[in-house]
Design a protein around this motif. Structure first.
Motif, PDB file in Angstrom:
ATOM      1  N   GLU A 134       0.802  -1.145  -0.104  1.00 41.30           N
ATOM      2  CA  GLU A 134       0.165   0.124   0.091  1.00 41.30           C
ATOM      3  C   GLU A 134       0.948   1.112  -0.011  1.00 41.30           C
ATOM      4  O   GLU A 134       0.713   2.143  -0.660  1.00 41.30           O
ATOM      5  CB  GLU A 134      -1.020   0.001   1.205  1.00 41.30           C
ATOM      6  CG  GLU A 134      -1.837  -1.066   1.243  1.00 41.30           C
ATOM      7  CD  GLU A 134      -2.820  -1.176   2.493  1.00 41.30           C
ATOM      8  OE1 GLU A 134      -2.501  -0.231   3.349  1.00 41.30           O
ATOM      9  OE2 GLU A 134      -3.512  -2.173   2.524  1.00 41.30           O
ATOM     10  N   LEU A 135       1.951   1.159   0.864  1.00 42.29           N
ATOM     11  CA  LEU A 135       2.902   2.392   0.908  1.00 42.29           C
ATOM     12  C   LEU A 135       3.371   2.618  -0.371  1.00 42.29           C
ATOM     13  O   LEU A 135       3.686   3.709  -0.953  1.00 42.29           O
ATOM     14  CB  LEU A 135       3.825   2.223   1.857  1.00 42.29           C
ATOM     15  CG  LEU A 135       3.367   2.489   3.458  1.00 42.29           C
ATOM     16  CD1 LEU A 135       4.413   2.101   4.452  1.00 42.29           C
ATOM     17  CD2 LEU A 135       3.091   4.012   3.626  1.00 42.29           C
ATOM     18  N   SER A 136       3.873   1.451  -1.280  1.00 43.77           N
ATOM     19  CA  SER A 136       4.723   1.638  -2.414  1.00 43.77           C
ATOM     20  C   SER A 136       3.868   2.163  -3.430  1.00 43.77           C
ATOM     21  O   SER A 136       4.241   3.125  -4.280  1.00 43.77           O
ATOM     22  CB  SER A 136       4.978   0.022  -2.994  1.00 43.77           C
ATOM     23  OG  SER A 136       6.104  -0.391  -1.995  1.00 43.77           O
ATOM     24  N   TYR A 137       2.398   1.826  -3.398  1.00 43.00           N
ATOM     25  CA  TYR A 137       1.342   2.143  -4.425  1.00 43.00           C
ATOM     26  C   TYR A 137       1.288   3.853  -4.051  1.00 43.00           C
ATOM     27  O   TYR A 137       1.196   4.471  -5.034  1.00 43.00           O
ATOM     28  CB  TYR A 137       0.234   1.729  -4.516  1.00 43.00           C
ATOM     29  CG  TYR A 137      -0.756   1.795  -5.468  1.00 43.00           C
ATOM     30  CD1 TYR A 137      -0.784   2.002  -6.857  1.00 43.00           C
ATOM     31  CD2 TYR A 137      -2.185   2.498  -5.090  1.00 43.00           C
ATOM     32  CE1 TYR A 137      -1.500   2.347  -7.595  1.00 43.00           C
ATOM     33  CE2 TYR A 137      -3.044   3.221  -5.689  1.00 43.00           C
ATOM     34  CZ  TYR A 137      -2.731   2.645  -7.153  1.00 43.00           C
ATOM     35  OH  TYR A 137      -3.566   3.457  -8.046  1.00 43.00           O
ATOM     36  N   TRP A 154      -4.117   7.549   3.519  1.00 44.27           N
ATOM     37  CA  TRP A 154      -2.856   7.748   4.339  1.00 44.27           C
ATOM     38  C   TRP A 154      -2.882   9.328   4.616  1.00 44.27           C
ATOM     39  O   TRP A 154      -2.811  10.286   3.468  1.00 44.27           O
ATOM     40  CB  TRP A 154      -1.738   7.573   3.420  1.00 44.27           C
ATOM     41  CG  TRP A 154      -1.390   5.904   3.275  1.00 44.27           C
ATOM     42  CD1 TRP A 154      -1.766   4.928   2.343  1.00 44.27           C
ATOM     43  CD2 TRP A 154      -1.059   5.077   4.471  1.00 44.27           C
ATOM     44  NE1 TRP A 154      -1.352   3.986   2.432  1.00 44.27           N
ATOM     45  CE2 TRP A 154      -0.820   3.783   3.739  1.00 44.27           C
ATOM     46  CE3 TRP A 154      -0.534   5.119   5.611  1.00 44.27           C
ATOM     47  CZ2 TRP A 154      -0.607   2.470   4.423  1.00 44.27           C
ATOM     48  CZ3 TRP A 154      -0.156   4.307   6.359  1.00 44.27           C
ATOM     49  CH2 TRP A 154       0.019   2.903   5.830  1.00 44.27           C
ATOM     50  N   PRO A 155      -2.785   9.845   5.753  1.00 52.16           N
ATOM     51  CA  PRO A 155      -2.849  11.111   5.985  1.00 52.16           C
ATOM     52  C   PRO A 155      -1.473  11.557   5.929  1.00 52.16           C
ATOM     53  O   PRO A 155      -0.223  11.094   6.088  1.00 52.16           O
ATOM     54  CB  PRO A 155      -3.133  11.303   7.465  1.00 52.16           C
ATOM     55  CG  PRO A 155      -2.890   9.892   7.991  1.00 52.16           C
ATOM     56  CD  PRO A 155      -3.336   8.830   6.941  1.00 52.16           C
ATOM     57  N   LEU A 156      -1.451  12.503   4.987  1.00 54.80           N
ATOM     58  CA  LEU A 156       0.012  13.221   4.764  1.00 54.80           C
ATOM     59  C   LEU A 156       0.466  14.444   5.810  1.00 54.80           C
ATOM     60  O   LEU A 156       0.665  15.525   5.798  1.00 54.80           O
ATOM     61  CB  LEU A 156       0.150  14.194   3.313  1.00 54.80           C
ATOM     62  CG  LEU A 156       1.298  14.115   2.636  1.00 54.80           C
ATOM     63  CD1 LEU A 156       1.798  12.933   2.174  1.00 54.80           C
ATOM     64  CD2 LEU A 156       1.099  15.114   1.353  1.00 54.80           C
ATOM     65  N   GLN A 182      10.079   9.416 -14.243  1.00 55.53           N
ATOM     66  CA  GLN A 182       9.019   8.421 -14.023  1.00 55.53           C
ATOM     67  C   GLN A 182       9.451   7.536 -13.070  1.00 55.53           C
ATOM     68  O   GLN A 182      10.493   6.881 -13.261  1.00 55.53           O
ATOM     69  CB  GLN A 182       8.748   7.475 -15.348  1.00 55.53           C
ATOM     70  CG  GLN A 182       7.416   6.698 -15.094  1.00 55.53           C
ATOM     71  CD  GLN A 182       6.116   7.404 -14.990  1.00 55.53           C
ATOM     72  OE1 GLN A 182       6.150   8.569 -15.399  1.00 55.53           O
ATOM     73  NE2 GLN A 182       5.146   6.885 -14.431  1.00 55.53           N
ATOM     74  N   SER A 183       8.737   7.252 -11.700  1.00 52.71           N
ATOM     75  CA  SER A 183       9.317   6.407 -10.593  1.00 52.71           C
ATOM     76  C   SER A 183       8.418   5.287 -10.596  1.00 52.71           C
ATOM     77  O   SER A 183       7.439   5.270 -10.828  1.00 52.71           O
ATOM     78  CB  SER A 183       9.428   7.479  -9.608  1.00 52.71           C
ATOM     79  OG  SER A 183      10.309   8.512  -9.478  1.00 52.71           O
ATOM     80  N   THR A 184       8.983   4.016  -9.848  1.00 54.05           N
ATOM     81  CA  THR A 184       8.384   3.086  -9.552  1.00 54.05           C
ATOM     82  C   THR A 184       8.807   2.526  -8.156  1.00 54.05           C
ATOM     83  O   THR A 184       9.990   2.856  -7.806  1.00 54.05           O
ATOM     84  CB  THR A 184       8.582   1.800 -10.347  1.00 54.05           C
ATOM     85  OG1 THR A 184      10.008   1.478 -10.580  1.00 54.05           O
ATOM     86  CG2 THR A 184       8.249   2.035 -11.848  1.00 54.05           C
ATOM     87  N   PHE A 185       8.064   2.274  -7.424  1.00 50.37           N
ATOM     88  CA  PHE A 185       7.980   1.725  -5.964  1.00 50.37           C
ATOM     89  C   PHE A 185       7.681   0.292  -5.751  1.00 50.37           C
ATOM     90  O   PHE A 185       6.437   0.162  -6.411  1.00 50.37           O
ATOM     91  CB  PHE A 185       7.691   2.746  -4.959  1.00 50.37           C
ATOM     92  CG  PHE A 185       8.050   4.092  -5.041  1.00 50.37           C
ATOM     93  CD1 PHE A 185       9.133   4.434  -4.051  1.00 50.37           C
ATOM     94  CD2 PHE A 185       7.646   4.995  -5.708  1.00 50.37           C
ATOM     95  CE1 PHE A 185       9.449   5.589  -3.874  1.00 50.37           C
ATOM     96  CE2 PHE A 185       8.278   6.224  -5.830  1.00 50.37           C
ATOM     97  CZ  PHE A 185       9.281   6.816  -4.903  1.00 50.37           C
TER      98      PHE A 185
END
Length: 276
Positions: A134-137, A154-156, A182-185
């Motif tokens: 979930e964090l990665s997305y 997710w509160p920022l 362009q980033s991927t996690f």
């Protein structure tokens, strides 16, 4: 066992980190943790030294290898501010030594763990091993688009806000120079769950990759003094630059189902360029 493992591992790991001695540090950390520390060094973040005053342990009930436990180290940093480190130590097999597998740190006077104990992690109302996914997305969506995923919850705030603002700031600088990114996690591995008074603590790692592309007909330049892209990229002229990194995270999850990131630690550990 946890106290003895901590005493024979943590002081050498901590001093190696403070001295920026990766060779020695690798003796007391997993290969993944060593890469995370390298990424932290490369991010331009200030190194810190914790003068520890106390440590508490959360030790799960385990019957087979790998074994692991959570150590919460509290003390003062170089500016005499309160600091806490959450570290997971693991022993892969009977003949290997104990090693630091995950670590985060935060400046705070409060602590999460109660008195040291051996206890199983409480059952949670959902599968907390999915938090890394979930964090990665979340990171991938907000860094690439500037907005969180639809339906995101997710509160920022806190540590999450710091990481996101840092990544967005880096992207903004890259795009001001005319390049695109362009980033991927993607989630890597994660620890066991460890008990704390309000629920569970779990740590893990997120792998990242960012592809930076120069405008058509142009090249991005890394001068001989490496002043443009930092020490990880060799001097040259490149059509694309790829940055890869790893970030440790830890989070709490209460028995009511509230998930809160504690802190993050890591950064970019490799930068390579391509001329075509």
């Amino acid at each position: 066992m946890a106290r003895q493992a901590f005493a024979t591992t943590w002081p050498s790991f901590s001093s190696s980190f403070a001295q920026k001695n990766l060779d020695k540090l690798s003796t007391y950390s997993t290969p993944e943790m060593t890469q995370t520390v390298l990424g932290y060094y490369s991010c331009g973040c200030a190194r810190w030294t914790l003068h520890s005053t106390s440590v508490r342990f959360s030790v799960p009930t385990e019957q087979q290898y790998p074994l692991s436990f959570l150590a919460e180290v509290a003390g003062l940093d170089a500016k005499n501010h309160g600091m806490v480190e959450e570290a997971v130590l693991t022993k892969a097999n009977p003949i290997d030594r104990w090693r630091v597998a995950y670590m985060v740190a935060y400046e705070d006077e409060s602590r999460l763990l109660g008195p040291s104990s051996v206890s199983p992690a409480p059952s949670m109302p959902f599968d907390i091993t999915t938090v890394g996914t979930e964090l990665s997305y979340f990171f991938q969506t907000i860094v690439n688009t500037g907005s969180p995923p639809e339906g995101d919850n997710w509160p920022l705030t806190g540590a999450l806000k710091q990481v996101v603002y840092h990544d967005l700031g880096v992207k903004q600088v890259i795009e001001k120079e005319g390049n695109s990114q362009q980033s991927t996690f993607a989630p890597a591995d994660h620890s066991s769950a460890f008990a704390y008074p309000s629920g569970d603590i779990m740590c893990g790692a997120i792998d990242s990759s960012a592809l930076i592309t120069a405008p058509t007909g142009y090249l991005t330049i890394q001068p001989a003094n490496r002043s443009n892209w930092g020490p990880l990229l060799s001097p040259g002229k490149y059509a694309t630059v790829t940055k890869t990194g790893v970030e440790d995270y830890c989070f709490t999850n209460t028995t009511a189902g509230l998930t809160t990131p504690i802190s993050f630690f890591g950064g970019i550990d490799q930068i390579v360029g391509s001329s075509g």
